[in-house]
Design an enzyme around this catalytic site. Sequence first.
Site, PDB file in Angstrom:
ATOM      1  N   LYS A 102      27.962  62.864  45.043  1.00  0.00           N
ATOM      2  CA  LYS A 102      28.511  64.195  44.441  1.00  0.00           C
ATOM      3  C   LYS A 102      28.582  63.868  42.943  1.00  0.00           C
ATOM      4  O   LYS A 102      29.296  63.104  42.335  1.00  0.00           O
ATOM      5  CB  LYS A 102      29.695  64.538  44.975  1.00  0.00           C
ATOM      6  CG  LYS A 102      30.334  65.788  44.496  1.00  0.00           C
ATOM      7  CD  LYS A 102      31.637  66.192  45.311  1.00  0.00           C
ATOM      8  CE  LYS A 102      32.306  67.507  44.852  1.00  0.00           C
ATOM      9  NZ  LYS A 102      33.824  67.597  45.472  1.00  0.00           N
ATOM     10  N   HIS A 104      29.711  66.483  40.565  1.00  0.00           N
ATOM     11  CA  HIS A 104      30.833  67.217  40.005  1.00  0.00           C
ATOM     12  C   HIS A 104      32.029  66.943  40.636  1.00  0.00           C
ATOM     13  O   HIS A 104      31.999  66.222  41.731  1.00  0.00           O
ATOM     14  CB  HIS A 104      30.357  68.855  40.272  1.00  0.00           C
ATOM     15  CG  HIS A 104      30.269  69.304  41.645  1.00  0.00           C
ATOM     16  ND1 HIS A 104      29.053  68.792  42.504  1.00  0.00           N
ATOM     17  CD2 HIS A 104      30.911  69.900  42.430  1.00  0.00           C
ATOM     18  CE1 HIS A 104      29.351  69.568  43.551  1.00  0.00           C
ATOM     19  NE2 HIS A 104      30.413  69.889  43.803  1.00  0.00           N
TER      20      HIS A 104
END
Length: 218
Positions: A102, A104
């Site tokens: 991921k 963000h």
Amino acid sequence: MTYKQQFIKFMVENGVLKFGEFTLKSGRKAPYFINTGNYKSGAQLARLGEYYAQCIADNKIKADTLVGPAYKGIPLAVTTAVALYNNHGADLNYCFDRKEVKDHGEGGLFVGKQLQDGEKVIIVEDVMTSGKALRELLPKLKAAANVEIAGMVISVDRMERGLESSLSAVQEVYKEFGVKVYSIVTMADIIAAIEDGVIDGKEYLDKMKEYRKTYGVE
């Protein structure tokens, strides 16, 4: 009845352990089949976590965090953490890996406990066929932190040699990575449970023993 016998009975009652004639992914024809995908209720998951927790407690595996490889290992790590706390007074962290990093928000490879150098972890998985899940997970663990693998816990050790090896998947993992794999039960336990009348299946006993003789390891 021992917790191992209870677990074998639990697998049969929930359609996870079946006897008959099955063609496995390896091409071998086996007199039994294990399908952990048949666990699908809250009650089943709660019981399952108790068996995993008991295995960890019985083998005195000391660790800080449970790691559940995505995807099947995720509910196993969660329910085992709950059972360890409720039944054994052990409050362990848990985490699981993402299939993709991921980029963000909090980011990172793992959801849950963020791993740190020196942390002891137990990997919780359903069954081990080839060790592929562990081979995929180990680089992720080492990329996150210099953790110590205290062990890996699975539900059943098939005690069966690989297609191109005289060792079982459990033995290969230990030889290659030094990771000790603990199982709630083994194929020898299942055969003994049939012999002792814990579960039905005496009509498959000869075939089970013959399969063990042909493909089994100690």
